[in-house]
Scaffold this motif. Structure first.
Motif, PDB file in Angstrom:
ATOM      1  N   GLU A  22       0.830  -1.195   0.000  1.00 15.81           N
ATOM      2  CA  GLU A  22       0.000   0.000   0.000  1.00 15.81           C
ATOM      3  C   GLU A  22       0.868   1.251   0.000  1.00 15.81           C
ATOM      4  O   GLU A  22       0.616   2.206  -0.741  1.00 15.81           O
ATOM      5  CB  GLU A  22      -0.878  -0.034   1.255  1.00 15.81           C
ATOM      6  CG  GLU A  22      -2.142   0.783   1.130  1.00 15.81           C
ATOM      7  CD  GLU A  22      -2.922   0.749   2.436  1.00 15.81           C
ATOM      8  OE1 GLU A  22      -3.139  -0.368   2.982  1.00 15.81           O
ATOM      9  OE2 GLU A  22      -3.281   1.839   2.923  1.00 15.81           O
ATOM     10  N   LYS A  23       1.929   1.210   0.804  1.00 15.62           N
ATOM     11  CA  LYS A  23       2.808   2.390   0.915  1.00 15.62           C
ATOM     12  C   LYS A  23       3.546   2.663  -0.397  1.00 15.62           C
ATOM     13  O   LYS A  23       3.650   3.823  -0.802  1.00 15.62           O
ATOM     14  CB  LYS A  23       3.833   2.195   2.050  1.00 15.62           C
ATOM     15  CG  LYS A  23       3.226   2.168   3.432  1.00 15.62           C
ATOM     16  CD  LYS A  23       2.729   3.544   3.837  1.00 15.62           C
ATOM     17  CE  LYS A  23       1.951   3.471   5.153  1.00 15.62           C
ATOM     18  NZ  LYS A  23       0.970   4.551   5.288  1.00 15.62           N
ATOM     19  N   ASN A  25       2.666   1.873  -3.364  1.00 12.47           N
ATOM     20  CA  ASN A  25       1.727   2.371  -4.377  1.00 12.47           C
ATOM     21  C   ASN A  25       1.274   3.801  -4.061  1.00 12.47           C
ATOM     22  O   ASN A  25       1.060   4.599  -4.968  1.00 12.47           O
ATOM     23  CB  ASN A  25       0.530   1.437  -4.510  1.00 12.47           C
ATOM     24  CG  ASN A  25       0.859   0.288  -5.452  1.00 12.47           C
ATOM     25  OD1 ASN A  25       1.653   0.448  -6.378  1.00 12.47           O
ATOM     26  ND2 ASN A  25       0.276  -0.877  -5.209  1.00 12.47           N
ATOM     27  N   GLU A  26       1.158   4.088  -2.762  1.00 11.11           N
ATOM     28  CA  GLU A  26       0.812   5.455  -2.373  1.00 11.11           C
ATOM     29  C   GLU A  26       1.933   6.395  -2.817  1.00 11.11           C
ATOM     30  O   GLU A  26       1.695   7.470  -3.373  1.00 11.11           O
ATOM     31  CB  GLU A  26       0.655   5.500  -0.842  1.00 11.11           C
ATOM     32  CG  GLU A  26      -0.020   6.747  -0.324  1.00 11.11           C
ATOM     33  CD  GLU A  26      -0.095   6.736   1.212  1.00 11.11           C
ATOM     34  OE1 GLU A  26      -0.274   5.640   1.800  1.00 11.11           O
ATOM     35  OE2 GLU A  26       0.039   7.821   1.798  1.00 11.11           O
ATOM     36  N   ARG A  27       3.171   5.930  -2.611  1.00  9.95           N
ATOM     37  CA  ARG A  27       4.337   6.707  -3.035  1.00  9.95           C
ATOM     38  C   ARG A  27       4.322   6.910  -4.556  1.00  9.95           C
ATOM     39  O   ARG A  27       4.572   8.013  -5.055  1.00  9.95           O
ATOM     40  CB  ARG A  27       5.613   5.963  -2.612  1.00  9.95           C
ATOM     41  CG  ARG A  27       6.872   6.753  -2.873  1.00  9.95           C
ATOM     42  CD  ARG A  27       8.119   5.950  -2.558  1.00  9.95           C
ATOM     43  NE  ARG A  27       9.297   6.811  -2.649  1.00  9.95           N
ATOM     44  CZ  ARG A  27       9.863   7.171  -3.782  1.00  9.95           C
ATOM     45  NH1 ARG A  27       9.382   6.744  -4.939  1.00  9.95           N
ATOM     46  NH2 ARG A  27      10.917   7.975  -3.778  1.00  9.95           N
ATOM     47  N   ASN A  29       1.784   6.971  -6.532  1.00 13.84           N
ATOM     48  CA  ASN A  29       0.768   7.965  -6.891  1.00 13.84           C
ATOM     49  C   ASN A  29       1.299   9.384  -6.740  1.00 13.84           C
ATOM     50  O   ASN A  29       1.058  10.242  -7.587  1.00 13.84           O
ATOM     51  CB  ASN A  29      -0.476   7.794  -6.010  1.00 13.84           C
ATOM     52  CG  ASN A  29      -1.375   6.693  -6.542  1.00 13.84           C
ATOM     53  OD1 ASN A  29      -1.487   6.523  -7.759  1.00 13.84           O
ATOM     54  ND2 ASN A  29      -2.002   5.938  -5.658  1.00 13.84           N
TER      55      ASN A  29
END
Ligand code: PEP
Ligand code: MN
Length: 358
Positions: A22-23, A25-27, A29
């Motif tokens: 999740e992290k 992919n958040e990065r 984005n």
């Protein structure tokens, strides 16, 4: 450790994996968001100073068990993946890309439409040598109901001592023949300063293999309103070829025909190696029409017909081949040009192939 404890630890690892996922992919984005602002500001994507600072900040906080080298390596992979993501976004955004414009671009050469679904043909001598020489080929082209004629006036030769072409005089011959036979002419221009001058004489500006990455020439070709036939470089990847076309379109000219003309490999049986799979790749990746030059790719007269058929079967929008009234005395590419009877035979066989509806 009991089985139960082991299972709990494994569950926790599974959870952490998902959190890391999740992290990152958040990065990713955020990276994409930053990339978009960078495009509007015209800034560089890769910022080594910023990357160094991020690494230093991370390493300063690292209390193991991983050592700094391992942490640096892991984060470097994450940074790299972010950069790759930006590059993929870039290529999706290319003006020549099919993603940008799903429908085919049709190149209109004074009424002859390239990429409209019906295969087109460009024939003519390697070099313009005289009015009579070009006119003889033009007559044969015209008799077949064809409209496109080629001929080199500026010849980029491997040796400076070889025939360099007639220059502007050659363009004038092409223009005269084009007018007399109502044909459209294609000729190579090798220098940005000749682009404007060429507009008065020819219908399509060819950019040759040796100039595919002559970026000033590409920009000059992009800034005029004239169709361009862009040949693939001798050792250019498809990506480099597509980017060369992007140079032209980014200046405002979308009338571009891509031409696969063989690439240099270790194979010596042919002059170059015809990269036939480049045709469907270029058709998929870009919205531009694609030609195949069977003369320069093979350098062999016995391969012109099968390769032309292959080109049309695989989806090329047209074929280019060289024709000379007397190839034995041609000033360039003497061995590989068809004479007129061979041309007649070649074209007759092409018309019989199932891929051509005349
Ligand atoms: C040509 O078409 O005249 C020519 C020189 O071809 P290339 O640039 O593909 O070698
Ligand atoms: Mn040639």
């Amino acid at each position: 450790m009991s089985n139960k404890e082991l299972e709990m630890l494994r569950d926790r690892i599974d959870e952490l994996n998902l959190e890391i996922l999740e992290k990152i992919n958040e990065r990713a984005n955020l990276v994409q968001k930053i990339a978009q602002t960078k495009v509007t500001h015209g800034a560089h994507r890769y910022d080594p100073v910023r990357e160094r600072k991020m690494l230093d900040d991370i390493l300063a906080k690292n209390d193991g068990p991983f050592d700094n080298a391992t942490i640096a390596h892991l984060f470097k992979q994450i940074f790299k993946a972010g950069l790759q993501l930006q590059q993929e976004d870039d290529s999706k955004a290319l003006l020549v890309s099919r993603k940008k414009k799903p429908e085919d671009t049709i190149v209109d050469i004074r009424g002859t439409k390239i990429g409209d679904g019906a295969p087109k043909f460009v024939f003519g001598p390697c070099s313009v040598e005289s009015y009579e020489q070009v006119a003889k080929v033009a007559e044969s082209v015209k008799a077949k109901g064809l409209t496109l004629l080629r001929g080199g006036a500026f010849k980029p030769r491997t040796s400076p001592y070889d025939f360099q072409g007639l220059g502007v005089e050659g363009l004038k011959i092409l223009k005269r023949v084009a007018d007399e036979y109502d044909l459209r002419v294609i000729s190579e221009i090798v220098s940005p300063q000749h682009i404007e001058e060429a507009l008065d004489y020819i219908d399509v500006i060819q950019i040759g293999a040796r100039n595919m990455q002559n970026f000033e020439l590409l920009k000059a070709a992009g800034s005029v309103k004239k169709p361009i036939l862009l040949k693939r470089g001798l050792a250019a990847t498809i990506e480099e070829f597509i980017n060369a076309a992007e140079y032209i379109i980014s200046q405002g000219n979308d009338q571009i025909i891509l031409c696969e003309r063989g690439i240099r490999t270790y194979e010596r049986a042919t002059r170059n190696t015809l990269d036939i799979s480049a045709v469907p790749i270029l058709k998929q990746e870009t919205h531009l029409p694609v030609f195949v030059d069977v003369t320069h790719s093979t350098g062999r007269k016995d391969l012109l017909l099968p390769c032309a058929k292959a080109a049309l079967a695989i989806g090329a929008d047209g074929v280019m081949a060289e024709v000379h009234p007397d190839p034995a005395v041609a000033l360039s590419d003497s061995a590989q040009q068809m004479d007129i009877p061979q041309f007649d035979e070649f074209y007759k066989s092409i018309l019989e192939s199932p891929y051509v509806r005349a």
